[in-house]
Write an enzyme that holds these catalytic residues in place. Structure first.
Site, PDB file in Angstrom:
ATOM      1  N   CYS A  32       0.807  -1.165  -0.029  1.00 47.05           N
ATOM      2  CA  CYS A  32       0.152   0.025   0.105  1.00 47.05           C
ATOM      3  C   CYS A  32       0.971   1.160  -0.059  1.00 47.05           C
ATOM      4  O   CYS A  32       1.992   1.101   0.322  1.00 47.05           O
ATOM      5  CB  CYS A  32      -0.803  -0.109   1.178  1.00 47.05           C
ATOM      6  SG  CYS A  32      -0.050  -0.197   2.623  1.00 47.05           S
ATOM      7  N   TYR A 172      -5.872 -13.045  -2.809  1.00 48.92           N
ATOM      8  CA  TYR A 172      -5.261 -12.705  -1.690  1.00 48.92           C
ATOM      9  C   TYR A 172      -5.898 -13.339  -0.195  1.00 48.92           C
ATOM     10  O   TYR A 172      -6.863 -13.184  -0.116  1.00 48.92           O
ATOM     11  CB  TYR A 172      -5.532 -11.001  -1.466  1.00 48.92           C
ATOM     12  CG  TYR A 172      -4.980 -10.355  -0.434  1.00 48.92           C
ATOM     13  CD1 TYR A 172      -3.608 -10.566   0.188  1.00 48.92           C
ATOM     14  CD2 TYR A 172      -5.698  -9.327   0.458  1.00 48.92           C
ATOM     15  CE1 TYR A 172      -3.075  -9.907   1.057  1.00 48.92           C
ATOM     16  CE2 TYR A 172      -5.311  -8.820   1.494  1.00 48.92           C
ATOM     17  CZ  TYR A 172      -3.884  -8.793   1.856  1.00 48.92           C
ATOM     18  OH  TYR A 172      -3.382  -8.317   3.072  1.00 48.92           O
ATOM     19  N   HIS A 175      -2.516 -11.625   5.998  1.00 48.06           N
ATOM     20  CA  HIS A 175      -2.547 -10.470   6.979  1.00 48.06           C
ATOM     21  C   HIS A 175      -4.088 -10.334   7.687  1.00 48.06           C
ATOM     22  O   HIS A 175      -4.265  -9.241   8.030  1.00 48.06           O
ATOM     23  CB  HIS A 175      -2.202  -9.344   5.953  1.00 48.06           C
ATOM     24  CG  HIS A 175      -1.109  -9.330   5.346  1.00 48.06           C
ATOM     25  ND1 HIS A 175      -0.782  -8.794   3.991  1.00 48.06           N
ATOM     26  CD2 HIS A 175       0.219  -9.782   5.719  1.00 48.06           C
ATOM     27  CE1 HIS A 175       0.252  -9.165   3.617  1.00 48.06           C
ATOM     28  NE2 HIS A 175       1.038  -9.699   4.702  1.00 48.06           N
ATOM     29  N   ASP A 263       4.576 -10.120   9.016  1.00 47.00           N
ATOM     30  CA  ASP A 263       5.298 -10.161   7.843  1.00 47.00           C
ATOM     31  C   ASP A 263       6.129  -9.084   7.665  1.00 47.00           C
ATOM     32  O   ASP A 263       7.106  -9.150   7.059  1.00 47.00           O
ATOM     33  CB  ASP A 263       4.017  -9.974   6.538  1.00 47.00           C
ATOM     34  CG  ASP A 263       4.356 -10.303   5.316  1.00 47.00           C
ATOM     35  OD1 ASP A 263       5.553 -10.858   5.046  1.00 47.00           O
ATOM     36  OD2 ASP A 263       3.688  -9.969   4.507  1.00 47.00           O
TER      37      ASP A 263
END
Ligand code: ADP
Ligand code: SF4
Length: 674
Positions: A32, A172, A175, A263
């Site tokens: 992002c 995806y 997370h 992560d």
């Protein structure tokens, strides 16, 4: 051009991924940027520079597949309407201009959505309080039509991605930010139908979506899966089973560990290649290419992981932010020029503070379009002016480095025996060693240039500075930690008894070690208070950390370190007193007030370390302004101007060096910038 070390040739091999071929093994994985489609051109240009810098695959950030998957208030891309194709196609085009493959990460964030703009119900495997927010919204437990809709949204978004020109389309499941990973986990999924219960059932939605995407776009695009191997109920065994179950479906496995704070761990807690132990098993199961991450900046580590069969492709988000030209520098045989990520997560803090991404090491990040800044190419010097820079911290070093790269003759004078300023001093504290890279990169660059003169042990006063005869003097003398305790809570200087022993972070960094019982009082709220507590504990001091905040180090929530730091304090048995502000420092104790008006606390303390706020060291600037001829060019930059993050000092140095002969640089256009 220097000859590339043949050891690194393997990194430049092509890799076949389903129907497409990556030109090399470097993948800029999705990340992002705090801007997304608020400023599509800015993001497209940022991604384009990654492609120019040699990343073989460059990915977008998350692109929502539907109005129920709303990332708001965090900026994101969208692919849930045909009108969204044209803006996102700019990004694919920009990436293609440099021969890289363009990837897009489709996302349905399920329970992590708020749907505050679309006003649609949040969707989840069950009715559950939404994640990532304190708001009391609950999801709708998805029925079969919702499931069909999520599948259809992925299909349609994948087709739009193909129309927009993307080569790789991601599903995806990482997370904690994915409907797929929420279905996979028992803590969110208690369904009694064919989408709940066994792992096979919990994986059904992900399998179906992947198969749908393959069916629709699989002939021309690679379908990738971004999967956190330890996310399913925090159980790596189920992670392995899932990989075995789906091994033949995605064309590309992009694997990591979850959640995002795990992560993207900072260098304080995890070193390069830290994900290997968790993700290495994937390649033993799948025969499709595997991309893995681990804040890779060393080509030797990358080659080692490829040769040992841990990964096929070297994934990177942060290293590509710190140095978009990392692959190219390896390819051109100059890996020593890589501006290595320091693992500080200032980039991540952009997302959580709703601001355009910035980077400590790379001040051009998200300035590529708005200001036309390129991380490698600089405009040549506009004159023969000479510049004296006083202070060799991050602001002074960056300013000198950019000016010298532009061709200006620069002199840098530093009072201390070594260059680096605060980064050098802070990098000696526990866990912060990699921060030194901010100084090392710039010092190395400056040392290569004959028209840059570096002086250490040279504390200048105004008279000496003026005697250099430089056309411009830039003061970058930094800031000093306050000894009077004024900070975020304490508006006035603290009351201190004559016999009390007060230290500041500067004293600690100068090597002072208080003995007896020590209180570290933290109003700064970042890393320094807890790092100093850690340092003192490691030398056997009886230390207590006190903060008026409700949680330890509030700023570290933005770098995703807050919980880890709290756990570290527990592990080290450092007591943490929260919600107490400093009222008075007496000879052998401190008097603390409850910030909510409740009962105060007296703590024994033979020394107090005050980590509150800083005073800009601008006396030299003021002396110069008072004594120099009125037409003289005297400036101040960095912490001596306005104490900030290291990233702020670097940016200030960079800005000044560009604006020297380009006054328009002084007033950048606003973001969003179309
Ligand atoms: P910034 O973050 O703004 O770069 P730092 O505190 O990291 O600030 O660095 C400022 C540097 O300036 C320090 O290394 C300090 O020793 C140096 N310095 C301060 N005053 C003088 C001076 N009068 N002459 C030369 N160097 C100075
Ligand atoms: Fe690395 Fe820090 Fe830059 Fe993020 S901000 S890319 S962690 S140097």
């Amino acid at each position: 051009m220097t000859q590339r070390d043949p050891r690194y040739d393997i990194l430049f091999e092509e890799v076949r991924i389903g129907p497409v071929t990556a030109p090399n093994r470097f993948v800029q994985v999705p990340h992002c940027n705090g801007v997304s489609d608020l400023a599509p051109e800015a993001v497209a240009r940022m991604r384009e520079i990654k492609a120019e810098g040699g990343w073989g695959i460059v990915s977008t950030e998350i692109a929502e597949v539907g109005p129920e998957a709303e990332f708001w208030p965090f900026p994101s891309l969208h692919l849930w309407h045909d009108d969204h194709i044209a803006p996102i196609a700019r990004m694919a085009d920009a990436i293609h201009r440099h021969g890289a493959l363009a990837a897009v990460e489709l996302g349905h964030i399920g329970l992590a959505a708020g749907n505050r703009a679309s006003r649609r119900p949040v969707l989840g495997p069950a009715s559950h309080l939404i994640l990532e927010s304190v708001e009391p919204f609950q999801s709708r437990a998805m029925d079969s039509s919702d499931i069909r809709r999520v599948r259809e949204q992925h299909r349609a978004a994948a087709r739009r991605a193909r129309s927009a020109g993307f080569d790789v389309v991601y599903a995806y499941a990482s997370h904690g930010l994915s409907i797929f990973s929420q279905f996979l986990q028992r803590r969110f999924n208690d369904r009694g139908d064919e989408y709940g219960g066994s792992l096979e059932n919990r994986a059904r939605l992900l399998r179906e979506a992947l198969e749908d995407m393959k069916e629709d776009i699989g002939e021309s695009c690679a379908v990738a899966l971004r999967f956190a191997v330890n996310e399913i109920d925090n159980d790596p065994v189920q992670g392995r089973e899932l990989v075995e179950m789906l091994k033949d479906i995605p064309d590309l496995w992009d694997v990591n560990i979850s959640e995002w704070p795990s992560d993207s761990q900072t260098s304080r807690f995890a070193k390069e290649g830290f994900q290997e132990q968790d993700t290495a098993f994937v390649k033993s199961i799948v025969d499709r290419p595997v991309v893995g991450v681990g804040r890779f900046t060393s080509p030797d580590t990358m080659v080692s992981q490829v040769r040992r069969g841990i990964i096929d492709l070297v994934g990177a988000a942060r290293p590509s932010i710190a140095d978009p030209f990392l692959p190219r520098k390896i390819r051109e045989g100059r890996p020593e020029d890589i501006r290595e990520c320091i693992g500080c997560n200032v980039c991540v803090s952009g997302e959580f503070s709703y601001s355009p991404i910035r980077c400590t090491q790379n001040p051009t990040m998200m300035e590529e379009s708005r200001r036309g800044w390129h991380p490698e190419n600089l405009p040549p010097a506009g004159s023969n002016d000479t510049i004296l820079i006083i202070g060799g911290g991050p602001a002074g070093l960056e300013c000198a480095h950019v000016l010298a790269r532009r061709g200006y003759t620069v002199t840098l004078a530093e009072a201390r025996g070594e260059l680096g300023g605060r980064v050098l001093r802070e990098s000696a504290l526990p866990g912060l060693g990699e921060w030194r890279r901010v100084a090392d990169h710039r010092i190395h660059g400056l040392q290569q240039m004959a028209h840059a003169e570096l002086y250490t042990s040279s504390a200048l006063d105004a008279e000496t500075a003026l005697s250099f005869g430089a056309q411009h003097i830039v003061v970058a003398t930094g800031a000093t930690w306050r000894r009077d305790g004024r900070g975020r809570w304490s508006a006035e200087p603290l009351t201190v008894s004559a016999g009390a022993r007060i230290l500041t972070p500067d004293d600690i960094m100068d090597g002072m070690v208080p003995n007896g019982r020590v209180v570290v009082y933290d109003e700064d709220g970042t890393y320094l208070g807890n790092v100093i507590a850690e340092l003192l504990k490691s030398v056997g001091t009886d230390v207590t950390l006190v903060t008026p905040a409700s949680e330890i180090a509030p700023y570290l929530a933005l770098t995703m370190e807050q919980e880890t730091v709290a756990a570290r304090m527990t592990e080290l048995e450092i007591p943490v007193v929260r919600l107490k502000s400093m009222s008075r420092i007496a000879d052998n104790h401190v008097v603390l007030d409850c910030v909510h008006g409740g009962e105060g606390l007296d703590l024994p303390a033979s020394s107090v370390v005050l980590v509150t706020s800083r005073v800009p060291d601008d006396s030299l600037y003021r002396d110069l302004s008072a004594t120099a001829p009125t037409e003289a060019s005297i400036s101040k930059i960095g912490d001596c101007d306005a104490p900030h993050l290291i990233a702020g000092a670097v940016h200030a140095g960079h800005s000044w060096a560009r604006a020297l002969d380009s006054p328009s640089e002084r007033t950048p256009p606003p973001l969003p910038h179309p």
